[in-house]
Design an enzyme around this catalytic site. Structure first.
Site, PDB file in Angstrom:
ATOM      1  N   CYS A 135       1.355  -0.803  -0.087  1.00  0.00           N
ATOM      2  CA  CYS A 135      -0.110   0.187   0.006  1.00  0.00           C
ATOM      3  C   CYS A 135       1.159   1.354  -0.025  1.00  0.00           C
ATOM      4  O   CYS A 135       1.506   1.147   0.852  1.00  0.00           O
ATOM      5  CB  CYS A 135      -1.261   0.127   1.169  1.00  0.00           C
ATOM      6  SG  CYS A 135      -3.036  -1.112   0.784  1.00  0.00           S
ATOM      7  N   THR A 201      -1.260  -1.422  -5.483  1.00  0.00           N
ATOM      8  CA  THR A 201      -1.512  -0.333  -6.619  1.00  0.00           C
ATOM      9  C   THR A 201      -0.527   1.042  -6.739  1.00  0.00           C
ATOM     10  O   THR A 201       0.574   0.654  -5.896  1.00  0.00           O
ATOM     11  CB  THR A 201      -2.809   0.539  -5.772  1.00  0.00           C
ATOM     12  OG1 THR A 201      -1.988   1.410  -4.063  1.00  0.00           O
ATOM     13  CG2 THR A 201      -3.841  -0.123  -5.882  1.00  0.00           C
ATOM     14  N   CYS A 389      -6.276   2.536 -36.081  1.00  0.00           N
ATOM     15  CA  CYS A 389      -7.631   2.669 -37.562  1.00  0.00           C
ATOM     16  C   CYS A 389      -8.943   2.134 -36.761  1.00  0.00           C
ATOM     17  O   CYS A 389      -9.242   1.370 -36.092  1.00  0.00           O
ATOM     18  CB  CYS A 389      -7.643   0.798 -39.060  1.00  0.00           C
ATOM     19  SG  CYS A 389      -8.675   0.680 -39.644  1.00  0.00           S
TER      20      CYS A 389
END
Lengths: 428, 69
Positions: A135, A201, A389
């Site tokens: 964390c 994270t 594209c």
């Protein structure tokens, strides 16, 4: 139907889909609902000294109208007393004996602290432990979480302390906020980890409100960095899993985490070396029942390939993941435009002309028909035209016959080293 | 001139020397590209030629030739 049962370092679960340690696994009520929905395991929201949280905790990043491309949080570990969590873990395990419950743990980097929490948590009947060395916010300011996880010696020492008393398998959860995650992964292995999980994270600030000039999120006008997760981080996580999976000194199973939103993502992580996968953001976005599609999709995928057990796909792409220096310099692909499908939007031409290698020509036939054509000899096969594209099938990237035999950069340099060779000498 | 055309010209120069019996003796790579020194020994006569190679594809090409010489 393929067998989805998973065993990671001795932790068994009916399928590889676990909820990651996060808000969805905060309580027995939630974890039991998750198991009823079909999740194979849950990593309980991190246990430790109960913390205090702030209000306004989450923020998300949208991209072109697509919500939750990335997710940011500043919530800390559990704010509930250990006894409350352990009672609910015990009750949940009793109701769901075949599902995996792993307790995420975070305490100060002190031997006695780790010994105390490990012993108390294991008494509740967990199947394994996950050490939260990842964390990045709040707890890291207090020397825990990522602050511990960024220092290999601290990872190794704390893992060792846990292993001194642990009776269940120990998973070490790693932070991506480090240059080389294999350094801390190897430290975890040296400390005795039975498995590793990644990624936690990533340091983040979701945004700034351009009207109020407040951070997003903010707490009464003030913000702090959070942890970023969700689909946007998947490529970062997948690379880190792959780097650890192919590392010769990291020989423990991996639980993959980071932006896994569907069964296809899960398959990718497993092919790249994950034995199980952990999910958070997708469950927070869509609810626990997304696991039904994940289970069905994975099962159908395996059946379609005639694979009996999900364990057979673990790590199958790892040998294909290498260093740049081992790639074939003479492998060549080129873009080929299918004018039957092309809508003549010219995005490929603009992209190639402005930002790549200027090899897509616009032409007009005698009858006035406009078209686009790739000068294949000048195409470097960068893929940009097919990426931009908007029309599926309008551009194929086609493999060309080898004009030259395969040669890697490392082979080339070795050959140059055998003849008189100078590098970085001023021009003659 | 397209880079491909430039590559073909450099490749031709390399092939001409190799076909004349030259082999790659040394390579100097720097910010300006690669300087490839070719050498041919005929009896007691040693002759050498140096090509300044600019294109990436030609640098791959002489490398392959070097590996297989």
């Amino acid at each position: 139907m393929a067998d989805l049962r998973t065993n990671i370092a001795g932790i068994e679960s009916p399928n590889p889909f676990w909820l990651a340690s996060a808000p969805p696994t905060n309580s027995g009520y939630q974890v039991q609902r998750a198991f009823e929905a079909g999740w194979g395991g849950a990593v309980w929201k991190t246990l430790g000294d109960p913390i205090l949280n702030v209000s306004s905790r989450f923020a998300a990043v949208s991209f072109n109208g697509q919500k939750v491309a990335g997710f940011n949080n500043i919530e800390l570990i559990t704010d509930r007393p250990l006894e409350v969590n352990l009672k609910e873990i015990y009750e949940t395990k009793k109701k769901f004996p075949n599902h995996a419950i792993i307790a995420s743990l975070m305490v100060e980097p002190k031997q006695e602290k780790w010994h105390e929490i490990v012993k108390r948590v294991e008494e509740a009947g967990v199947d394994g432990l996950e050490l939260n060395f990842g964390c990045p916010h709040g707890m890291a300011e207090r020397g825990m979480g990522a602050a511990s996880g960024q220092v290999p010696s601290l990872v190794e020492q704390q893992t060792y302390w846990v292993k001194e008393v642990a009776k269940t398998p120990v998973i070490v959860k790693l932070t991506p906020n480090i240059t080389d995650i294999t350094a801390t992964a190897e430290a975890a292995v040296n400390g005795g980890a039975d498995a590793i999980s990644m990624i936690n994270t990533i340091n983040s600030l979701a945004g700034v409100d351009i009207d109020t000039w407040n951070t997003i999120p903010h707490v009464g006008g003030k913000g702090a960095h959070g942890g970023y997760c969700g689909p946007a981080v998947k490529p970062i996580a997948l690379n880190m899993v792959g780097e650890c999976a192919r590392h010769s000194h990291i020989n423990v199973p991996i639980s993959g985490i980071g932006g896994i939103s569907n069964w296809q993502d899960a398959v990718e992580f497993m092919l790249m070396g994950s034995t199980s996968v952990q999910v958070c953001t997708a469950a927070m976005h869509h609810g626990f029942r997304i696991v039904e599609d994940m289970i069905d999709g994975l099962s159908n995928y395996l059946d379609g390939k005639g694979i009996q057990s999900v364990t057979e796909i673990i790590g199958k792409s790892v040998p294909k993941y290498s260093d740049w220096g081992d790639l074939d310099l003479n492998y060549k692909i080129v873009a080929r435009i299918n004018n039957d499908v092309c809508i003549n939007c010219n995005k490929c031409h603009i992209a190639c002309e402005d930002t790549s290698h200027q090899c897509i020509d616009m032409y007009t036939e005698a009858d006035g028909t406009k078209g686009l054509r790739v000068r294949e000899e000048d195409c470097v096969g960068c893929n940009l035209c097919s990426i931009v594209c908007p029309e599926d099938g309008a551009i194929d990237m086609v493999e060309m016959t080898h004009e030259l035999p395969p040669m890697t950069w490392n082979e080339r340099q070795a050959a140059l080293g055998k003849v008189a060779c100078e590098v970085d000498i001023a021009a003659k | 001139m397209s880079e491909y055309t430039q590559y073909l010209q450099e490749k031709d120069k390399i092939d001409v020397l190799l076909n004349q019996g030259y082999s790659i003796k040394s390579i100097t790579e720097n910010l300006s590209g690669a300087f490839v020194e070719f050498e041919r020994i005929t009896g007691s006569t040693i002759t050498s030629e140096t090509l300044h190679i600019l294109t990436a594809d030609a640098r791959k090409y002489f490398s392959v030739k070097l590996i297989h010489q």
